[in-house]
Design a protein around this motif. Structure first.
Motif, PDB file in Angstrom:
ATOM      1  N   VAL A 217       1.082  -1.621   0.142  1.00  0.00           N
ATOM      2  CA  VAL A 217       0.029  -0.103  -0.292  1.00  0.00           C
ATOM      3  C   VAL A 217       0.965   1.185   0.077  1.00  0.00           C
ATOM      4  O   VAL A 217       0.657   2.293  -0.453  1.00  0.00           O
ATOM      5  CB  VAL A 217      -1.190   0.206   1.428  1.00  0.00           C
ATOM      6  CG1 VAL A 217      -1.730   1.180   1.258  1.00  0.00           C
ATOM      7  CG2 VAL A 217      -2.351  -0.990   0.935  1.00  0.00           C
ATOM      8  N   LEU A 218       2.099   1.287   1.155  1.00  0.00           N
ATOM      9  CA  LEU A 218       2.628   2.616   0.708  1.00  0.00           C
ATOM     10  C   LEU A 218       3.358   2.249  -0.400  1.00  0.00           C
ATOM     11  O   LEU A 218       3.386   3.748  -0.678  1.00  0.00           O
ATOM     12  CB  LEU A 218       3.433   2.182   2.237  1.00  0.00           C
ATOM     13  CG  LEU A 218       3.007   2.362   3.157  1.00  0.00           C
ATOM     14  CD1 LEU A 218       4.288   1.685   4.200  1.00  0.00           C
ATOM     15  CD2 LEU A 218       2.411   3.984   3.838  1.00  0.00           C
ATOM     16  N   THR A 219       3.748   1.752  -1.485  1.00  0.00           N
ATOM     17  CA  THR A 219       4.051   1.694  -2.743  1.00  0.00           C
ATOM     18  C   THR A 219       3.488   2.140  -3.510  1.00  0.00           C
ATOM     19  O   THR A 219       4.101   3.260  -3.842  1.00  0.00           O
ATOM     20  CB  THR A 219       4.464   0.635  -3.133  1.00  0.00           C
ATOM     21  OG1 THR A 219       5.684  -0.248  -2.040  1.00  0.00           O
ATOM     22  CG2 THR A 219       5.601   0.412  -4.524  1.00  0.00           C
ATOM     23  N   LEU A 220       2.416   2.268  -3.571  1.00  0.00           N
ATOM     24  CA  LEU A 220       1.399   2.874  -4.894  1.00  0.00           C
ATOM     25  C   LEU A 220       1.191   4.319  -4.098  1.00  0.00           C
ATOM     26  O   LEU A 220       1.285   5.235  -4.709  1.00  0.00           O
ATOM     27  CB  LEU A 220      -0.356   2.286  -3.731  1.00  0.00           C
ATOM     28  CG  LEU A 220      -0.142   0.964  -4.637  1.00  0.00           C
ATOM     29  CD1 LEU A 220      -1.650   0.353  -3.977  1.00  0.00           C
ATOM     30  CD2 LEU A 220       0.052   0.544  -6.272  1.00  0.00           C
ATOM     31  N   GLY A 221       1.241   5.264  -2.995  1.00  0.00           N
ATOM     32  CA  GLY A 221       2.114   6.271  -2.105  1.00  0.00           C
ATOM     33  C   GLY A 221       2.836   7.285  -2.696  1.00  0.00           C
ATOM     34  O   GLY A 221       2.710   8.542  -3.242  1.00  0.00           O
ATOM     35  N   LEU A 222       3.647   6.413  -3.469  1.00  0.00           N
ATOM     36  CA  LEU A 222       4.471   7.233  -4.211  1.00  0.00           C
ATOM     37  C   LEU A 222       4.507   7.599  -5.535  1.00  0.00           C
ATOM     38  O   LEU A 222       5.169   8.067  -5.805  1.00  0.00           O
ATOM     39  CB  LEU A 222       5.775   5.930  -4.561  1.00  0.00           C
ATOM     40  CG  LEU A 222       6.804   4.956  -3.863  1.00  0.00           C
ATOM     41  CD1 LEU A 222       7.251   4.174  -4.195  1.00  0.00           C
ATOM     42  CD2 LEU A 222       7.391   6.532  -3.021  1.00  0.00           C
ATOM     43  N   VAL A 223       3.023   7.042  -6.316  1.00  0.00           N
ATOM     44  CA  VAL A 223       2.200   7.542  -6.947  1.00  0.00           C
ATOM     45  C   VAL A 223       1.324   9.063  -7.641  1.00  0.00           C
ATOM     46  O   VAL A 223       0.129   8.545  -8.162  1.00  0.00           O
ATOM     47  CB  VAL A 223       2.281   6.704  -8.367  1.00  0.00           C
ATOM     48  CG1 VAL A 223       4.235   6.199  -8.654  1.00  0.00           C
ATOM     49  CG2 VAL A 223       1.521   5.594  -7.667  1.00  0.00           C
ATOM     50  N   HIS A 224       0.234   8.242  -6.100  1.00  0.00           N
ATOM     51  CA  HIS A 224      -0.822   9.138  -6.031  1.00  0.00           C
ATOM     52  C   HIS A 224      -0.322  10.536  -4.455  1.00  0.00           C
ATOM     53  O   HIS A 224       0.507  10.425  -4.058  1.00  0.00           O
ATOM     54  CB  HIS A 224      -1.237   8.007  -4.827  1.00  0.00           C
ATOM     55  CG  HIS A 224      -2.040   6.802  -6.245  1.00  0.00           C
ATOM     56  ND1 HIS A 224      -1.662   5.526  -6.306  1.00  0.00           N
ATOM     57  CD2 HIS A 224      -2.588   6.992  -6.612  1.00  0.00           C
ATOM     58  CE1 HIS A 224      -2.287   5.093  -7.623  1.00  0.00           C
ATOM     59  NE2 HIS A 224      -3.307   5.459  -7.078  1.00  0.00           N
ATOM     60  N   ARG A 225      -1.127  11.124  -5.056  1.00  0.00           N
ATOM     61  CA  ARG A 225      -1.264  12.462  -4.296  1.00  0.00           C
ATOM     62  C   ARG A 225      -1.237  12.200  -2.766  1.00  0.00           C
ATOM     63  O   ARG A 225      -0.891  13.498  -2.055  1.00  0.00           O
ATOM     64  CB  ARG A 225      -2.469  13.183  -4.406  1.00  0.00           C
ATOM     65  CG  ARG A 225      -2.532  14.928  -3.651  1.00  0.00           C
ATOM     66  CD  ARG A 225      -3.706  15.768  -3.742  1.00  0.00           C
ATOM     67  NE  ARG A 225      -4.178  16.143  -3.250  1.00  0.00           N
ATOM     68  CZ  ARG A 225      -3.136  18.141  -3.276  1.00  0.00           C
ATOM     69  NH1 ARG A 225      -2.445  17.628  -4.582  1.00  0.00           N
ATOM     70  NH2 ARG A 225      -3.226  18.851  -2.318  1.00  0.00           N
ATOM     71  N   TRP A 226      -1.790  11.071  -2.333  1.00  0.00           N
ATOM     72  CA  TRP A 226      -1.680  10.345  -0.934  1.00  0.00           C
ATOM     73  C   TRP A 226      -0.144  10.927   0.374  1.00  0.00           C
ATOM     74  O   TRP A 226       0.550  10.502   1.108  1.00  0.00           O
ATOM     75  CB  TRP A 226      -2.246  10.157  -0.328  1.00  0.00           C
ATOM     76  CG  TRP A 226      -2.811   8.584  -0.538  1.00  0.00           C
ATOM     77  CD1 TRP A 226      -3.241   8.057  -1.484  1.00  0.00           C
ATOM     78  CD2 TRP A 226      -1.343   7.131  -0.178  1.00  0.00           C
ATOM     79  NE1 TRP A 226      -3.344   6.418  -2.428  1.00  0.00           N
ATOM     80  CE2 TRP A 226      -2.376   6.326  -1.343  1.00  0.00           C
ATOM     81  CE3 TRP A 226      -0.620   7.729   0.575  1.00  0.00           C
ATOM     82  CZ2 TRP A 226      -1.268   4.894  -0.997  1.00  0.00           C
ATOM     83  CZ3 TRP A 226      -0.303   5.890   0.762  1.00  0.00           C
ATOM     84  CH2 TRP A 226      -0.283   5.023   0.422  1.00  0.00           C
ATOM     85  N   GLY A 227       0.688  10.255  -1.144  1.00  0.00           N
ATOM     86  CA  GLY A 227       1.990  10.327  -0.954  1.00  0.00           C
ATOM     87  C   GLY A 227       3.083  11.369  -1.061  1.00  0.00           C
ATOM     88  O   GLY A 227       4.275  11.354  -0.111  1.00  0.00           O
ATOM     89  N   GLU A 228       2.137  12.395  -1.734  1.00  0.00           N
ATOM     90  CA  GLU A 228       2.783  13.736  -0.952  1.00  0.00           C
ATOM     91  C   GLU A 228       2.127  15.009  -0.463  1.00  0.00           C
ATOM     92  O   GLU A 228       3.066  15.619   0.251  1.00  0.00           O
ATOM     93  CB  GLU A 228       2.325  14.766  -3.231  1.00  0.00           C
ATOM     94  CG  GLU A 228       2.882  14.008  -3.486  1.00  0.00           C
ATOM     95  CD  GLU A 228       3.346  14.538  -4.745  1.00  0.00           C
ATOM     96  OE1 GLU A 228       2.715  15.563  -5.767  1.00  0.00           O
ATOM     97  OE2 GLU A 228       3.075  13.451  -6.252  1.00  0.00           O
TER      98      GLU A 228
END
Length: 349
Positions: A249-260
């Motif tokens: 799940v955290l890996t997907l944050g690298l390409v989604h807004r909630w990871g920024e």
């Protein structure tokens, strides 16, 4: 109109070039200090000192870790460490000086990247991931000096990566702070970073599935230090499965807004930008230990012809961990490049 691949220049006044020069110097001296310390340790071991953490000095090298250095003696291994360490001192110091000609610069880069790869991918083994995962279930029974030494080697590898990158930027004439030059483009990293993130997240799923099956009472090959209490064993496997799912799940944050930007449901941090290092440092660490774990299993399977661990689940986990680690490394690199702000040193953005 400029294409998206062109580098924009911010109206800020760039910082003096000396700031970039200082960065090259301090990262190279950090690598130098690490190399000197470890080279002296190697000399100490070669001369008969106690505590050699590889080969004959590592009783769990083969049984638990699948180390590449099984059978290495303290005299031979210590001598190699001493030579490599002192060579690192010379090269890292030379990297701080003016360089003329392509041959010296290419030689130094080859050495720096080779040392980085050795320290990050060849010396560590499966125990690095094993003990890191067990920390989340508060188990430290397998941490010993050889494992701590592997962590220290990863630190050295990270320092050599920083030194290699800084020197490479200097050779390319790029900004020392951000790595940009007139030909810089983020397009490749944006496209492949997104693909790598999804590949990494998918590759992460076989391991938690494997652990959940184990938690249900169906053993599939791995042994765990949870004693003979089935409840404790099931809870540990469930926790390790959740750790794998959380990593995906955290890996997907690298390409989604909630990871920024922190989500609104996070107290005190809602709406704030996620610090880049908060994602890059753990991501880099995870990419290293996952790639090392996959490499360890692959080496074990190839070395034994599949005889020691012939079960299909070991093969699946081996392949998935290798893909998981490599893809995660690409995704983390793309994330760090994509999120670079306007550079106060060169004025590019």
């Amino acid at each position: 109109m400029k294409s998206s691949s062109q580098t924009a220049v911010h109206p800020l006044t760039p910082s003096p070039a000396g700031a970039g020069r200082r960065r090259v110097v301090w990262v190279c001296y950090a690598a130098l200090s690490w190399s000197l310390f470890y080279g002296l340790l190697g000399l100490y071991w070669a001369l008969g000192g106690a505590g050699f953490p590889f080969g004959v000095g590592d009783r769990n090298a083969q049984a638990d870790g699948g180390s590449l250095l099984v059978g290495v003696t303290a005299q031979a291994g210590g001598a190699m460490i001493a030579v490599a360490g002192f060579a690192g001192v010379v090269v890292s110091f030379a990297m701080t000086r003016p360089i003329r000609g392509r041959l010296p610069s290419r030689t130094f880069l080859l050495f720096a990247w080779s040392v980085s790869a050795g320290l990050l991918l060849a010396i560590p083994d499966l125990r690095l991931l094993q003990n890191f995962a067990y920390l989340f279930v508060f188990y430290t029974g397998k941490i010993d000096w050889p494992v701590l030494n592997q962590v220290w080697c990863v630190v050295g590898g990270a320092l050599w990566v920083m030194a290699a990158l800084s020197f490479q930027r200097r050779v390319r004439g790029a900004c020392q702070r951000c790595g940009r030059n007139e030909k810089s483009s983020r397009d490749w990293f944006i496209v492949w970073g997104r693909r790598a993130a999804y590949i990494s997240a998918i590759a992460a799923l076989p391991y938690p599935a494997y652990r959940l099956v184990g938690a249900a009472g169906i053993p599939l090959g791995f042994t765990d230090p949870a004693g003979e209490d089935p409840t404790t064993l099931a809870l540990m496997m469930a926790m390790l499965a959740l750790l794998g799912i959380g990593g995906a799940v955290l890996t997907l944050g690298l390409v989604h807004r909630w990871g920024e930007v922190f989500s609104r449901w996070i107290p005190f941090l809602s709406g704030r930008r996620v610090p880049i290092l908060l994602a890059v440092v753990p991501g880099f660490w995870a990419a290293v230990i996952l790639t090392v774990a996959g490499r360890t299993f692959a080496y074990d399977l190839l070395a034994t012809g599949g005889g020691a661990h012939p079960t299909w689940e070991i093969v699946v986990v081996t392949i998935s961990w290798t893909i998981w680690g490599v893809a995660l490394g690409v995704a983390v690199l793309a994330y760090s490049i994509r999120r670079r702000a306007w550079c106060r040193q060169c004025g590019r953005g």
